[in-house]
Design an enzyme around this catalytic site. Structure first.
Site, mmCIF file in Angstrom:
data_model
loop_
_atom_site.group_PDB
_atom_site.id
_atom_site.type_symbol
_atom_site.label_atom_id
_atom_site.label_comp_id
_atom_site.label_asym_id
_atom_site.label_seq_id
_atom_site.Cartn_x
_atom_site.Cartn_y
_atom_site.Cartn_z
ATOM 1 N N LYS A 39 -26.746 10.606 10.106
ATOM 2 C CA LYS A 39 -27.585 9.962 11.117
ATOM 3 C C LYS A 39 -29.276 10.555 11.153
ATOM 4 C CE LYS A 39 -26.375 10.664 15.198
ATOM 5 N NZ LYS A 39 -25.853 10.289 16.937
ATOM 6 N N ARG A 75 -28.804 16.067 18.337
ATOM 7 C CA ARG A 75 -28.347 15.687 18.187
ATOM 8 C C ARG A 75 -27.489 15.687 17.061
ATOM 9 N NH1 ARG A 75 -29.126 9.589 21.019
ATOM 10 N NH2 ARG A 75 -30.054 9.345 21.601
ATOM 11 N N GLY A 100 -18.913 9.950 18.721
ATOM 12 C CA GLY A 100 -18.030 10.478 20.016
ATOM 13 C C GLY A 100 -17.829 12.028 20.005
ATOM 14 N N MET A 118 -18.469 14.624 18.897
ATOM 15 C CA MET A 118 -19.535 16.066 18.448
ATOM 16 C C MET A 118 -20.422 16.204 19.302
ATOM 17 S SD MET A 118 -20.086 17.543 14.528
ATOM 18 C CE MET A 118 -20.466 15.788 14.322
ATOM 19 N N ARG A 160 -25.806 2.558 11.671
ATOM 20 C CA ARG A 160 -24.826 3.487 10.721
ATOM 21 C C ARG A 160 -24.225 2.140 10.367
ATOM 22 N NH1 ARG A 160 -22.688 7.485 15.346
ATOM 23 N NH2 ARG A 160 -21.608 5.548 16.841
ATOM 24 N N HIS A 167 -16.823 4.590 24.504
ATOM 25 C CA HIS A 167 -15.913 5.660 23.694
ATOM 26 C C HIS A 167 -14.856 5.361 23.476
ATOM 27 C CE1 HIS A 167 -13.046 9.147 23.096
ATOM 28 N NE2 HIS A 167 -13.661 9.590 22.122
ATOM 29 N N ARG A 179 17.734 -0.460 -1.491
ATOM 30 C CA ARG A 179 19.120 0.271 -1.719
ATOM 31 C C ARG A 179 20.345 0.121 -0.995
ATOM 32 N NH1 ARG A 179 14.280 1.753 1.909
ATOM 33 N NH2 ARG A 179 12.928 3.151 1.567
ATOM 34 N N ARG A 195 19.041 0.132 -6.643
ATOM 35 C CA ARG A 195 20.190 2.214 -6.796
ATOM 36 C C ARG A 195 20.690 1.928 -6.425
ATOM 37 N NH1 ARG A 195 17.421 6.165 -2.377
ATOM 38 N NH2 ARG A 195 18.605 5.252 -0.786
ATOM 39 N N GLU A 255 14.289 12.728 -8.989
ATOM 40 C CA GLU A 255 13.605 12.889 -7.886
ATOM 41 C C GLU A 255 13.500 14.558 -7.393
ATOM 42 O OE1 GLU A 255 16.384 10.656 -4.927
ATOM 43 O OE2 GLU A 255 16.874 10.260 -6.458
ATOM 44 N N SER A 266 11.519 5.931 -12.304
ATOM 45 C CA SER A 266 11.277 5.676 -11.017
ATOM 46 C C SER A 266 10.807 6.930 -9.666
ATOM 47 C CB SER A 266 11.376 4.423 -10.101
ATOM 48 O OG SER A 266 10.942 4.259 -8.658
ATOM 49 N N GLY A 299 11.002 8.861 -6.885
ATOM 50 C CA GLY A 299 11.534 8.839 -5.470
ATOM 51 C C GLY A 299 10.996 9.898 -4.769
ATOM 52 N N THR A 300 9.482 9.105 -3.975
ATOM 53 C CA THR A 300 8.653 10.634 -3.800
ATOM 54 C C THR A 300 8.942 11.545 -2.784
ATOM 55 O OG1 THR A 300 7.149 8.757 -2.724
ATOM 56 C CG2 THR A 300 6.721 10.197 -4.562
ATOM 57 N N ASP A 327 11.982 12.876 -1.572
ATOM 58 C CA ASP A 327 12.856 13.712 -1.849
ATOM 59 C C ASP A 327 12.927 14.615 -2.853
ATOM 60 O OD1 ASP A 327 15.371 12.876 0.212
ATOM 61 O OD2 ASP A 327 16.747 12.188 -1.864
ATOM 62 N N CYS A 357 8.416 5.071 -5.554
ATOM 63 C CA CYS A 357 8.954 3.829 -4.298
ATOM 64 C C CYS A 357 9.484 4.684 -3.755
ATOM 65 C CB CYS A 357 10.372 3.307 -5.008
ATOM 66 S SG CYS A 357 11.682 4.799 -5.826
ATOM 67 N N TYR A 397 3.362 0.625 -11.288
ATOM 68 C CA TYR A 397 2.919 0.103 -9.618
ATOM 69 C C TYR A 397 4.092 0.758 -9.018
ATOM 70 C CZ TYR A 397 8.714 0.551 -10.352
ATOM 71 O OH TYR A 397 9.203 1.108 -10.637
#
Length: 856
Positions: A22, A93, A102, A104, A337, A453, A559, A615, A727, A746, A748-749, A751, A813, A833
């Site tokens: 602001k 302000r 809205g 603060m 803004r 708001h 899967r 898999r 994994e 790949s 396996g994020t 696990d 994946c 990828y």
């Protein structure tokens, strides 16, 4: 000594980190010649120093505020803050570096006391205006600075209106407003045990401290957590000369967007209120009027507003959200803004600005909030559905939602967290309702306008919202609402259509969204800019087709375990598990093979030549058997097998590649089905992924098995890739040992996060993770955004794997593949990828493009 205070004339828009959004834009508007009231900004650095010192002003800040206040008084013709004769009044302000609408605090009319209010009445020639300004100041200051509940003041206002037989605040006369001011002072005194401060400088110091402290209110912290904004930024404080929209019929206040923030249409969108102050509009205290009516009622000011909007949009090259005030015919801009907008509006505005030659395609891609992009996946009411509209309000935020009515934010949060769809119904939302809005499917309010708001926050979060439903009669005590005799109680199902402003009793059917030409154009530009491939996680032909429609370039995770359920398949799967020897297992697997082949043929055909990573069976075998307590006590064979397969910690037990090594006939059958399907579907690209590999010898042996079966089936020319899912931390740390046996790896994020953090996801999210996030033990949910520890493992694995096999294909994946922050990391670390659920593919495409453009 640090410079903690800047006059508007000394700043610019590139000082956002110091002056807040602001303050930076007030300075910028001042520099380009727009009519901005004079003032100064206390920096975010001062806020951080104040909060870091436990609420003590940093050295030199008080003196700098005094110097800039004195300079402001001189620039305002010598008028002094709170002077009894002709007082200068100011607004105080907040203004964070990243917009938090809205969340603060704001205080208007600061400098009034029993003496200066009389001076204001004389200098303005309007006693009612002075009395109205004073009661507003007491109410805001007592609430924001002294902590007095706003409900007490609203009850007093309601009582005053009832006593005088009027409906709106503007109908209260001077005497009534003076009585209210005295009543407000008494409320403040009773609640705080002290006199309301009359010294203007004491008022100013208290207001500055309150705005600083509002950075750490629960609602602000909740909003930042939801929006991914750092807690370390702090807020600036803007002290601005008051201009008054409540001086009579030639005065007004309003908020306008230079383009429609819901649809993106190139037309002014906003509201104004004659004889009002700004908080009346944004807080929904009165239902405002459409901005088009201002052209009729205040034609000269409307022309000035149009000129200001054109100047601002040309200067910033983006949709602007503009707050303005008209004081006795004189037009002022109070704020601008980049306007919060729906994803639908964002893609249209971006495309239009490119067509207009304002920005190029890459800039258009950068502009869109990738995290907001999944709003385009939101459903609408089925056009074929028959239903009766219970009530109609303002179509404040598009999309449709069905849920059970709840009447307070805490209930919305609790029931929403428990997985129950809810609609938050309020007279009007306040910033303190933010936690309930986040968990609700949609928001319905009886009061407030298109820039209230509720409307602004719902649009920013992509939630349907219907505002200003005046027919809604809310009974807070009974926890119900009624419309013309129809009563809806808490827990009853309702539907809202934020695109049309409809409220509907009961649940109506919803249909998936339709992708627009604007969406297609922007995602095409994103595809041209990105390096990172985007695949989808899909287990059925239907999911695969949907993924392709959303732009997926392949399936990164198919899967197979889900394919063994169903009336025809599950009994055969259980027969295989219960078999006494390998011969029996192979007999059952031979009967399962046609099902598997058919499944794979459908998915390969749906992807039409794009790669499909399949898999092999991952979960432990006991998951395909009933629970022991559900088995007939006389079935000893089944009960014995269930007991034999039971494990203390099955997630770390006999699953994944371990299952394939113990019972190779299972993986042989699956590979055989994959090869036969690939031979049947022309041009298909199948990839075989072995899960949960930790040791190189595991993958080495499973690769030998896979290659043998491929050759046995005559698939040697198909080019089927063989790889693994990373994994466990050991596989990531020693990726150079595993890579020689893998064509791809790949991550396996899901696990990998569990094994790295020692978190069971179901237990963590159900028990302690929420508390960790609320208490700032963690800043982000590690199952939504990649944790730093997991990132370090991936980075090391990439370096080691490519060190021994430069051309190895690498991707992720887990659902992190659709998280923009995680996608940025994947691009930076050099993955090939990402793969995510079909509905998150457009988000991943955009995020990948933004990551690449930023990296360039």
């Amino acid at each position: 000594m640090a410079a903690y205070v800047y006059a508007f004339a000394d700043g610019s828009s590139d000082m956002r980190d110091i002056l807040g959004g602001k303050g930076a834009e007030l300075a910028e508007m001042t520099s380009i010649g727009l009519p901005v009231p004079d003032g100064f900004t206390v920096t975010t650095e001062a806020c951080r120093a104040y909060l870091g010192a436990g609420g003590t002003w940093p050295e030199g800040l008080r003196e700098q505020v005094s110097e800039h206040l004195a300079a402001l008084e001189e620039r305002c013709g010598g008028r002094r803050l709170g002077d009894p004769q002709d007082p200068l009044l100011v607004s105080v302000r907040s203004g964070a570096p990243i917009s938090m609408p809205g969340m603060m605090d704001t205080i208007l009319n600061l400098g009034l006391n029993p003496r200066s209010v009389e001076g204001l009445a004389r200098s303005s020639g309007n006693e009612r205006f002075a009395a109205d300004s004073y009661r507003r100041f007491i109410q805001m200051y007592a609430n924001v600075v002294l902590g007095v509940s706003s409900d007490l003041f609203e009850e007093a206002i309601a009582g005053a209106k009832q006593a005088r037989g009027v409906k709106d605040d503007v109908e209260l006369d001077t005497a009534a407003l003076r009585d209210l001011a005295e009543r407000f002072l008494a409320i403040s005194r009773s609640e705080t045990g002290r006199e309301f401060p009359e010294d203007p400088r004491e008022q100013l110091d208290g207001a500055v401290e309150a705005v600083f402290s509002s950075w750490n209110t629960p609602r602000a912290r909740t909003y930042r957590r939801h929006e991914g904004i750092s807690d370390d930024l702090g807020t600036a404080v803007n002290v601005m000369q008051m201009v008054f929209g409540n001086l009579g019929d030639d005065s007004a206040t309003g908020v306008v967007f230079t383009r429609n923030p819901s649809t993106g249409e190139r037309a002014p969108f906003g509201e104004f209120l004659p004889n009002a102050q700004g908080e009346d509009v944004v807080a929904g205290i009165r239902t405002p009027r459409p901005i088009a009516e201002m052209q009729r009622d205040l034609p000269q000011s409307y022309r000035e507003l149009e000129e200001a909007m054109a100047t601002l949009e040309s200067h910033y090259r983006d949709l602007q959200d503009v707050e303005f005030t008209i004081e006795r015919g004189r037009f002022y801009v109070l704020q601008t803004r980049a306007g919060k907008r729906t994803a639908q509006a964002a893609v249209r505005v971006a495309r239009d600005l490119v067509s207009e030659g304002v920005i190029d395609q890459n800039e258009a891609v950068r502009r869109i909030n990738a995290g907001q992009f999944d709003q385009l996946m939101h459903p609408a009411i089925d056009p074929a559905a028959e239903y009766d509209v219970l009530a109609t309000g303002l179509n404040a935020s598009p999309g449709a939602a069905v849920g059970r009515a709840v009447f307070d934010a805490d209930t919305a949060e609790a029931r929403g967290r428990a997985g129950e769809p809810v609609i938050l119904v309020r007279w009007e939302t306040t910033p303190d309702d933010i936690h309930g809005v986040i968990q609700a499917q949609g928001v319905l309010t009886a009061h407030g306008g298109m820039t209230s708001h509720a409307a602004v926050v719902a649009r920013g979060m992509g939630k349907p919202c219907v505002c200003g439903v005046e027919a809604l009669r809310i009974d807070a005590g009974a926890r119900s609402f009624s419309v013309d005799g129809t009563v809806v109680s808490e827990g009853d199902e309702i539907s809202i259509d934020g695109s049309r402003g409809h409220v509907i009793s009961g649940a109506v059917p919803l249909v998936p969204p339709q992708m627009t030409d604007d969406f297609a154009a922007v995602t095409t530009w994103a595809d041209e800019a990105r390096r990172l491939g985007v695949r989808a996680n899909a287990d059925t032909p239907e999911d695969a087709r949907r993924a392709r429609e959303f732009g997926a370039q392949g399936i990164g995770l198919c899967r197979t375990e889900h394919m063994f359920f169903g009336d025809e398949r599950l009994p055969v799967m259980r027969e295989m598990i219960l078999a006494r020897d390998e011969e029996g297992r192979r007999a059952a697997l031979d009967r399962l093979l046609p099902f598997q082949q058919s499944d794979f043929e459908g998915i390969l055909a749906a992807m039409d030549g794009d790669p499909v990573t399949i898999r092999l069976l991952d979960p432990p075998l006991h998951e395909f058997l009933p629970d022991l307590e559900d088995v007939d006590p006389s079935d000893e064979r089944l009960r014995s097998r269930i007991k034999a397969l039971r494990e203390v910690n099955p997630m770390l037990g006999t699953r994944g590649c371990r299952l394939g090594l113990l019972h190779p006939e299972i993986y042989e059958m699956q590979v055989r089905a994959i090869v036969r399907a690939a031979l049947t579907v022309d041009g298909s690209k199948a990839e075989v992924m072995h899960p949960l590999v930790a040791f190189a010898t595991e993958l080495q042996r499973l690769r030998d098995l896979t290659e043998r079966v491929i050759e046995e089936e005559g698939g040697g020319d198909l080019g089927i890739l063989i790889g693994t899912m990373v994994e466990v931390p050991r596989a990531a740390l020693l990726a150079d040992r595993i890579a020689p046996y893998a064509d791809f790896m790949s991550f396996g994020t899901n696990d990998l996060t569990q094994t790295t953090l020692a978190f069971s996801r179901d237990d963590a999210e159900g028990k302690f993770l929420t508390q960790y996030l609320e208490d700032d033990v963690l800043s982000r949910n590690p199952f939504e955004t990649l944790d730093d520890g997991v990132r370090a493992l991936i980075e090391r694995a990439v370096e080691r794997a490519r060190g021994v096999k430069p051309d190895i294909k690498l991707g992720i994946c887990g659902e992190h593949g659709g998280d923009p922050d995680s996608v940025e990391f994947c691009n930076a670390v050099g993955l090939d990828y990402v793969s995510c659920s079909p509905f998150r593919v457009p988000t991943a495409r955009l995020a990948a493009a933004q990551a690449e453009l930023a990296q360039r």
